[in-house]
Design a protein around this motif. Structure first.
Motif, PDB file in Angstrom:
ATOM      1  N   ARG A 124      51.339  63.809  82.562  1.00 17.56           N
ATOM      2  CA  ARG A 124      50.782  63.158  81.364  1.00 17.56           C
ATOM      3  C   ARG A 124      50.519  61.687  81.665  1.00 17.56           C
ATOM      4  O   ARG A 124      51.378  60.988  82.214  1.00 17.56           O
ATOM      5  N   ILE A 125      49.336  61.235  81.288  1.00 18.77           N
ATOM      6  CA  ILE A 125      48.927  59.849  81.497  1.00 18.77           C
ATOM      7  C   ILE A 125      48.479  59.272  80.159  1.00 18.77           C
ATOM      8  O   ILE A 125      47.801  59.942  79.377  1.00 18.77           O
ATOM      9  N   ALA A 126      48.865  58.025  79.898  1.00 20.27           N
ATOM     10  CA  ALA A 126      48.486  57.364  78.646  1.00 20.27           C
ATOM     11  C   ALA A 126      47.806  56.039  78.950  1.00 20.27           C
ATOM     12  O   ALA A 126      48.023  55.439  80.009  1.00 20.27           O
ATOM     13  N   ILE A 127      46.977  55.591  78.011  1.00 20.36           N
ATOM     14  CA  ILE A 127      46.372  54.270  78.125  1.00 20.36           C
ATOM     15  C   ILE A 127      46.669  53.483  76.857  1.00 20.36           C
ATOM     16  O   ILE A 127      46.506  53.992  75.738  1.00 20.36           O
ATOM     17  N   LEU A 128      47.150  52.268  77.046  1.00 24.08           N
ATOM     18  CA  LEU A 128      47.446  51.347  75.949  1.00 24.08           C
ATOM     19  C   LEU A 128      46.466  50.185  76.014  1.00 24.08           C
ATOM     20  O   LEU A 128      46.098  49.739  77.109  1.00 24.08           O
ATOM     21  N   GLY A 129      46.064  49.680  74.848  1.00 24.97           N
ATOM     22  CA  GLY A 129      45.192  48.517  74.902  1.00 24.97           C
ATOM     23  C   GLY A 129      44.450  48.243  73.615  1.00 24.97           C
ATOM     24  O   GLY A 129      44.800  48.748  72.541  1.00 24.97           O
ATOM     25  N   ASP A 130      43.390  47.446  73.754  1.00 24.61           N
ATOM     26  CA  ASP A 130      42.610  46.983  72.603  1.00 24.61           C
ATOM     27  C   ASP A 130      41.313  47.784  72.478  1.00 24.61           C
ATOM     28  O   ASP A 130      41.189  48.873  73.049  1.00 24.61           O
ATOM     29  N   VAL A 132      38.407  47.239  73.767  1.00 29.11           N
ATOM     30  CA  VAL A 132      37.714  47.455  75.037  1.00 29.11           C
ATOM     31  C   VAL A 132      38.324  48.660  75.759  1.00 29.11           C
ATOM     32  O   VAL A 132      37.612  49.538  76.256  1.00 29.11           O
ATOM     33  N   ALA A 133      39.634  48.739  75.782  1.00 33.35           N
ATOM     34  CA  ALA A 133      40.315  49.871  76.417  1.00 33.35           C
ATOM     35  C   ALA A 133      40.017  51.183  75.697  1.00 33.35           C
ATOM     36  O   ALA A 133      39.978  52.248  76.318  1.00 33.35           O
ATOM     37  N   SER A 134      39.793  51.115  74.384  1.00 32.56           N
ATOM     38  CA  SER A 134      39.534  52.344  73.618  1.00 32.56           C
ATOM     39  C   SER A 134      38.226  53.010  74.016  1.00 32.56           C
ATOM     40  O   SER A 134      38.010  54.195  73.752  1.00 32.56           O
ATOM     41  N   GLY A 135      37.347  52.255  74.679  1.00 28.53           N
ATOM     42  CA  GLY A 135      36.065  52.816  75.099  1.00 28.53           C
ATOM     43  C   GLY A 135      36.191  53.973  76.070  1.00 28.53           C
ATOM     44  O   GLY A 135      35.305  54.836  76.140  1.00 28.53           O
ATOM     45  N   PHE A 136      37.294  54.031  76.829  1.00 32.62           N
ATOM     46  CA  PHE A 136      37.477  55.154  77.750  1.00 32.62           C
ATOM     47  C   PHE A 136      37.538  56.477  76.984  1.00 32.62           C
ATOM     48  O   PHE A 136      37.043  57.500  77.460  1.00 32.62           O
ATOM     49  N   ALA A 137      38.149  56.453  75.799  1.00 28.42           N
ATOM     50  CA  ALA A 137      38.205  57.658  74.967  1.00 28.42           C
ATOM     51  C   ALA A 137      36.915  57.836  74.177  1.00 28.42           C
ATOM     52  O   ALA A 137      36.414  58.963  74.048  1.00 28.42           O
ATOM     53  N   SER A 148      44.685  58.435  74.931  1.00 22.72           N
ATOM     54  CA  SER A 148      44.490  57.022  74.607  1.00 22.72           C
ATOM     55  C   SER A 148      45.291  56.612  73.373  1.00 22.72           C
ATOM     56  O   SER A 148      45.283  57.292  72.344  1.00 22.72           O
ATOM     57  N   TYR A 149      45.985  55.480  73.515  1.00 26.63           N
ATOM     58  CA  TYR A 149      46.669  54.847  72.383  1.00 26.63           C
ATOM     59  C   TYR A 149      46.094  53.449  72.156  1.00 26.63           C
ATOM     60  O   TYR A 149      46.732  52.601  71.531  1.00 26.63           O
ATOM     61  N   ALA A 150      44.887  53.228  72.669  1.00 24.23           N
ATOM     62  CA  ALA A 150      44.206  51.950  72.500  1.00 24.23           C
ATOM     63  C   ALA A 150      43.507  51.916  71.144  1.00 24.23           C
ATOM     64  O   ALA A 150      43.045  52.946  70.650  1.00 24.23           O
ATOM     65  N   ALA A 151      43.432  50.734  70.543  1.00 24.35           N
ATOM     66  CA  ALA A 151      42.837  50.612  69.215  1.00 24.35           C
ATOM     67  C   ALA A 151      42.217  49.228  69.039  1.00 24.35           C
ATOM     68  O   ALA A 151      42.492  48.298  69.806  1.00 24.35           O
ATOM     69  N   VAL A 152      41.379  49.088  68.025  1.00 24.03           N
ATOM     70  CA  VAL A 152      40.695  47.818  67.770  1.00 24.03           C
ATOM     71  C   VAL A 152      41.676  46.781  67.241  1.00 24.03           C
ATOM     72  O   VAL A 152      42.750  47.108  66.728  1.00 24.03           O
ATOM     73  N   SER A 153      41.288  45.521  67.389  1.00 20.45           N
ATOM     74  CA  SER A 153      42.048  44.374  66.862  1.00 20.45           C
ATOM     75  C   SER A 153      43.471  44.314  67.391  1.00 20.45           C
ATOM     76  O   SER A 153      44.402  43.959  66.664  1.00 20.45           O
ATOM     77  N   ASP A 173      53.989  60.065  82.389  1.00 21.92           N
ATOM     78  CA  ASP A 173      54.474  59.778  83.742  1.00 21.92           C
ATOM     79  C   ASP A 173      53.780  58.544  84.306  1.00 21.92           C
ATOM     80  O   ASP A 173      54.251  57.945  85.267  1.00 21.92           O
ATOM     81  N   ARG A 174      52.626  58.209  83.730  1.00 29.86           N
ATOM     82  CA  ARG A 174      51.882  57.013  84.144  1.00 29.86           C
ATOM     83  C   ARG A 174      51.232  56.402  82.911  1.00 29.86           C
ATOM     84  O   ARG A 174      50.754  57.129  82.030  1.00 29.86           O
ATOM     85  N   VAL A 175      51.194  55.071  82.868  1.00 28.61           N
ATOM     86  CA  VAL A 175      50.545  54.368  81.758  1.00 28.61           C
ATOM     87  C   VAL A 175      49.612  53.302  82.308  1.00 28.61           C
ATOM     88  O   VAL A 175      49.995  52.508  83.176  1.00 28.61           O
ATOM     89  N   TYR A 176      48.383  53.308  81.821  1.00 31.54           N
ATOM     90  CA  TYR A 176      47.436  52.232  82.088  1.00 31.54           C
ATOM     91  C   TYR A 176      47.498  51.270  80.903  1.00 31.54           C
ATOM     92  O   TYR A 176      47.458  51.699  79.744  1.00 31.54           O
ATOM     93  N   ILE A 177      47.572  49.987  81.183  1.00 32.39           N
ATOM     94  CA  ILE A 177      47.593  48.986  80.117  1.00 32.39           C
ATOM     95  C   ILE A 177      46.439  48.017  80.339  1.00 32.39           C
ATOM     96  O   ILE A 177      46.352  47.383  81.393  1.00 32.39           O
ATOM     97  N   MET A 178      45.555  47.917  79.369  1.00 33.26           N
ATOM     98  CA  MET A 178      44.476  46.930  79.434  1.00 33.26           C
ATOM     99  C   MET A 178      44.343  46.269  78.065  1.00 33.26           C
ATOM    100  O   MET A 178      43.712  46.794  77.143  1.00 33.26           O
ATOM    101  N   VAL A 179      44.940  45.114  77.927  1.00 30.78           N
ATOM    102  CA  VAL A 179      44.955  44.391  76.663  1.00 30.78           C
ATOM    103  C   VAL A 179      45.039  42.901  76.956  1.00 30.78           C
ATOM    104  O   VAL A 179      45.636  42.501  77.960  1.00 30.78           O
TER     105      VAL A 179
END
Length: 299
Positions: A124-130, A132-137, A148-153, A173-179
């Protein structure tokens, strides 16, 4: 029994000594090998690299799960690298290497031991962020096991307070963070940007606490184009601070997102720029994602 003449015996001894000296002169002692790095592949392979030793024809590589004992031969190779394909996920392995001489099979001294933890392919892989990061989803870039757990604002602080717990509950098991783009609004000083590192550190600590073997990829935020409220100088300072967080405890790596999006001036390339000069086009997400997948294959 035939007696040996003392003169001949002395001559024989001298010849042996001269021969021995000539062999030593022709084949100097091998220097100690030095392990220069170990790559851990996503699929569980460790790859050991070392320096080339003069007058060596091949090398012996030994492995152990302990630093000071229990070493067994892993491989004999002529190149200056070897792969350990029989690892167990998340176990740490120690390696030593020595050079073998070309003509006499004389052995050089062992290298200092170096270690690496074998990786486990994430389920399982997750992405956290704003936003811009939400665009991957939004643009359907992510794979089936990526959520994706990225969201606006979102600032770094709001990710820590509003999104992190839900992400942890997913047990990635892995998390990408772009914020951080919102933290750069107004082109604040480096001192101001450092304040954003406090909640960033909390995010890392909580992720590692929830799963000591978690892989964390800190993605630098993207450059901007003609966005007066977020300058690229501020983005660069923010990313430098984020990169410094990789020195913290845990399996943490920095991914240089801007390097795949910049034009020659250092701005977000026109072909990757959304309407506001901050958000990206779908092609930008595809490019970054492709580079990201290559990056996580080995480190």
């Amino acid at each position: 029994m035939k007696k040996t003449c003392p003169g001949k015996l002395i001559l024989l001894i001298l010849c042996l000594l001269l021969t021995s000296q000539r062999i030593c002169a022709e084949e100097p002692a091998l220097k100690q090998a030095k392990i220069t790095g170990i790559l851990a592949y996503e699929k569980g392979i460790n790859e050991i690299h070392w320096n080339k030793v003069t007058n060596a024809s091949h090398y012996e590589v030994y492995r152990s799960t302990k630093k000071s004992s229990g070493y067994q031969k892993l491989a004999t190779v002529t190149k200056t690298f070897a792969k350990d394909t029989k690892t167990k996920a998340l176990r740490t392995y120690y390696y030593k290497v020595r050079a073998i001489a070309k003509s006499s099979d004389a052995k050089g001294p062992w290298s200092k031991a170096a270690c690496k933890k074998a990786r486990k392919k994430p389920a399982r892989i997750a992405i956290l962020g704003d936003s811009v990061a939400s665009g991957f989803a939004v643009y359907n870039i992510l794979r089936h096991n990526e959520k994706s757990y990225a969201a606006v604002s979102r600032s770094v602080a709001t990710v820590a307070s509003q999104d992190l717990s839900t992400c942890i509950a997913y047990k990635p098991d892995r998390v990408y963070i772009m914020v951080g783009t919102n933290d750069c609004v107004g082109n604040g000083s480096t001192r101001t940007l450092r304040r954003s590192m406090r909640p960033y550190k909390r995010i890392i600590r909580r992720l590692v606490s929830s799963n000591p073997n978690i892989e964390i990829v800190l993605m630098g935020i993207g450059p901007t184009r003609n966005a007066s409220n977020v300058s690229n100088a501020t983005v660069n300072r923010f990313n430098k601070l984020v990169k410094g967080l990789t020195k913290k405890k845990g399996d943490i790596h920095y991914f240089n997102t801007p390097s795949y999006l910049r034009d020659s001036s250092g701005s977000l390339a026109a072909s990757y720029t959304g309407a506001d000069g901050i958000h990206w086009t779908p092609s930008a997400y595809r490019r970054v994602y492709k580079k990201l997948l290559k990056f996580v294959k080995k480190w």
